[in-house]
Enzyme design. Structure first.
Site, PDB file in Angstrom:
ATOM      1  N   HIS A 164       1.481   0.840   5.945  1.00 17.87           N
ATOM      2  CA  HIS A 164       1.244   0.839   4.496  1.00 17.87           C
ATOM      3  C   HIS A 164       0.627   2.173   4.065  1.00 17.87           C
ATOM      4  O   HIS A 164       1.068   2.801   3.090  1.00 17.87           O
ATOM      5  CB  HIS A 164       0.314  -0.333   4.156  1.00 17.87           C
ATOM      6  CG  HIS A 164      -0.101  -0.412   2.724  1.00 17.87           C
ATOM      7  ND1 HIS A 164       0.457  -1.294   1.827  1.00 17.87           N
ATOM      8  CD2 HIS A 164      -1.037   0.278   2.023  1.00 17.87           C
ATOM      9  CE1 HIS A 164      -0.106  -1.145   0.644  1.00 17.87           C
ATOM     10  NE2 HIS A 164      -1.028  -0.194   0.736  1.00 17.87           N
ATOM     11  N   GLU A 165      -0.394   2.620   4.796  1.00 17.74           N
ATOM     12  CA  GLU A 165      -1.062   3.866   4.433  1.00 17.74           C
ATOM     13  C   GLU A 165      -0.176   5.085   4.695  1.00 17.74           C
ATOM     14  O   GLU A 165      -0.183   6.043   3.916  1.00 17.74           O
ATOM     15  CB  GLU A 165      -2.388   3.990   5.189  1.00 17.74           C
ATOM     16  CG  GLU A 165      -3.386   2.893   4.875  1.00 17.74           C
ATOM     17  CD  GLU A 165      -3.650   2.736   3.383  1.00 17.74           C
ATOM     18  OE1 GLU A 165      -3.566   3.751   2.651  1.00 17.74           O
ATOM     19  OE2 GLU A 165      -3.920   1.602   2.953  1.00 17.74           O
ATOM     20  N   HIS A 168       2.099   5.474   1.793  1.00 20.80           N
ATOM     21  CA  HIS A 168       1.435   6.130   0.662  1.00 20.80           C
ATOM     22  C   HIS A 168       1.485   7.654   0.826  1.00 20.80           C
ATOM     23  O   HIS A 168       1.712   8.384  -0.143  1.00 20.80           O
ATOM     24  CB  HIS A 168      -0.023   5.685   0.576  1.00 20.80           C
ATOM     25  CG  HIS A 168      -0.227   4.406  -0.176  1.00 20.80           C
ATOM     26  ND1 HIS A 168       0.369   4.148  -1.394  1.00 20.80           N
ATOM     27  CD2 HIS A 168      -0.979   3.300   0.106  1.00 20.80           C
ATOM     28  CE1 HIS A 168      -0.002   2.963  -1.831  1.00 20.80           C
ATOM     29  NE2 HIS A 168      -0.809   2.416  -0.939  1.00 20.80           N
ATOM     30  N   GLU A 253       1.627  -0.088  -4.783  1.00 22.94           N
ATOM     31  CA  GLU A 253       1.279  -1.022  -3.721  1.00 22.94           C
ATOM     32  C   GLU A 253       2.497  -1.809  -3.242  1.00 22.94           C
ATOM     33  O   GLU A 253       2.646  -2.069  -2.052  1.00 22.94           O
ATOM     34  CB  GLU A 253       0.175  -1.963  -4.196  1.00 22.94           C
ATOM     35  CG  GLU A 253      -1.160  -1.271  -4.478  1.00 22.94           C
ATOM     36  CD  GLU A 253      -1.613  -0.386  -3.331  1.00 22.94           C
ATOM     37  OE1 GLU A 253      -1.555  -0.828  -2.160  1.00 22.94           O
ATOM     38  OE2 GLU A 253      -2.011   0.757  -3.605  1.00 22.94           O
TER      39      GLU A 253
END
EC number: 3.4.24.-
Length: 374
Positions: A164-165, A168, A253
């Site tokens: 997830h990070e 980003h 998100e």
């Protein structure tokens, strides 16, 4: 086609974000114009409203280069110093493979699998369950996780959070969120300075003199309306800057969750990680700007209007719909008391629950854009 759809969505999201970011920069000029209105009233309290508006616009044109240089200068300062500020605020420290072999290896394997440069790895000594990515360029990128997250998530779930990070970072979300926060901070600072100026009473004396002069000779009726316009512009500029920050955060998100599944091919791990993190991510010493970059931000506004993140339920529903994941529902961590769900009448269990609309009668999950998952 699946990859095309995903990456087209990412590209479209970046374009919208850049437009929003440009809008944030324009808000600085709105604040400067409001300040010019106030200064014109102070310098001449007997003018008319058209006089003040025209004079303030001329002032804006003269000051615009300086305001732009000042804003860019603040961005440059933040560019080089934002990571250190975040480290001080959160108490995060860099770790090596020797200090955190499990976490380091999980992150390194994800980076190697997709040819992504390895970001720095940082740890926050806190029981909260959260993580975030920061940085404005390849040398600055870092992924920070809490010790509470490390203790509570298994390897698959931790890998999903790291994915997830990394998404980003790969999608450019980190740079845009940092810059948006910087510019929104400038808008807020300018607005606060002007509001403090209003509070010191000088504008009231200008308004009184304007009222007295207008009552005596019929002139100078524009001071009070000009001050009202300035206050309204400041309020609108501040509110829009906050709304734009929220829009930048909320839309990303969903894409970061999707990117995590694309990296790990494991939607169930992302879903269970979100369920464990849900309402357990509060970092007491972190500012709102830091919390906006986290996997989950429990600081939500009324009716979810001012929440910086979509709800976990909404994110899980998206993963079920598009990636074919399974929702275990709210999860209790070791040491927590799990509430018992009310018993359902016989035959009703199959008709209810988070998967009732996502799983076809045959029981196989709906294929998402990354293929079927067992």
């Amino acid at each position: 086609m699946a990859a095309y759809g995903l990456y087209t969505h990412i590209a479209s999201n970046k374009t919208r974000s850049m437009l929003l970011l440009a809008g944030l920069f324009l808000l600085i000029y709105v604040v400067v114009f409001a300040g010019a209105l106030v200064m014109e009233v102070w310098s001449n309290s007997r003018g008319t409203l058209p006089y003040y508006l025209n004079a303030a616009f001329r002032d804006l044109l003269r000051v615009m280069p300086l305001a732009t240089i000042a804003a860019i200068g603040w961005i440059i300062i933040s560019y080089f110093g934002h990571q250190k500020m975040i480290d001080v605020i959160t108490g995060s420290t860099s770790v090596t493979r020797k200090e955190q072999p499990r976490l380091y290896n999980l992150l390194e394997n994800l980076c190697i699998s997709r040819g992504i440069p390895m970001p720095k790895l940082k740890i926050i000594e806190d029981d909260a369950l959260n993580a975030f990515a920061t940085g404005l360029n390849q040398k600055q990128y870092s992924v920070t996780v809490t010790t509470g997250l490390l203790r509570s998530l298994d390897d698959d779930e931790m890998e999903a959070v790291l994915g997830h990070e990394l998404t980003h970072i790969r999608n450019g979300d980190v740079q845009l969120m940092v810059i948006a926060g910087i510019i929104a901070g400038v808008v807020g600072l300018f607005a606060e300075l002007l509001f403090r100026t209003f509070a010191n009473g000088r504008y009231r004396s200008a308004s009184r003199s304007s009222s007295q002069s207008s009552s005596s000779d019929g002139k100078g009726s524009g001071a009070v309306p000009a001050i009202i316009i300035a206050v309204v512009l400041l309020i609108v500029a501040w509110a829009l800057s906050q709304m734009i920050r929220l829009a930048l955060s909320r839309t990303r998100e969903f894409m970061a969750d999707a990117g995590a599944v694309e990296l790990t091919k494991n939607p169930d791990a992302m879903i269970s990680a979100l369920r464990k993190i849900e309402n357990r991510g509060e970092l007491p010493g972190a500012t709102s700007a830091v919390m906006e970059m986290c996997v989950d931000n429990p600081r939500s506004g009324f009716a979810d209007i001012f929440a910086t993140h979509p709800s976990v339920d909404a994110r899980v529903a998206a993963l079920i719909k598009f990636a074919g994941g399974h929702d275990p529902g709210p999860l209790a961590l070791p040491g927590e008391v799990e509430e018992e769900a009310p018993a359902l009448p016989e035959g009703e269990a199959a008709k209810t629950g988070p998967l009732s609309d996502a799983v076809p009668p045959g029981g196989a999950p709906i294929p998402g854009p990354w293929g079927k998952h067992a």
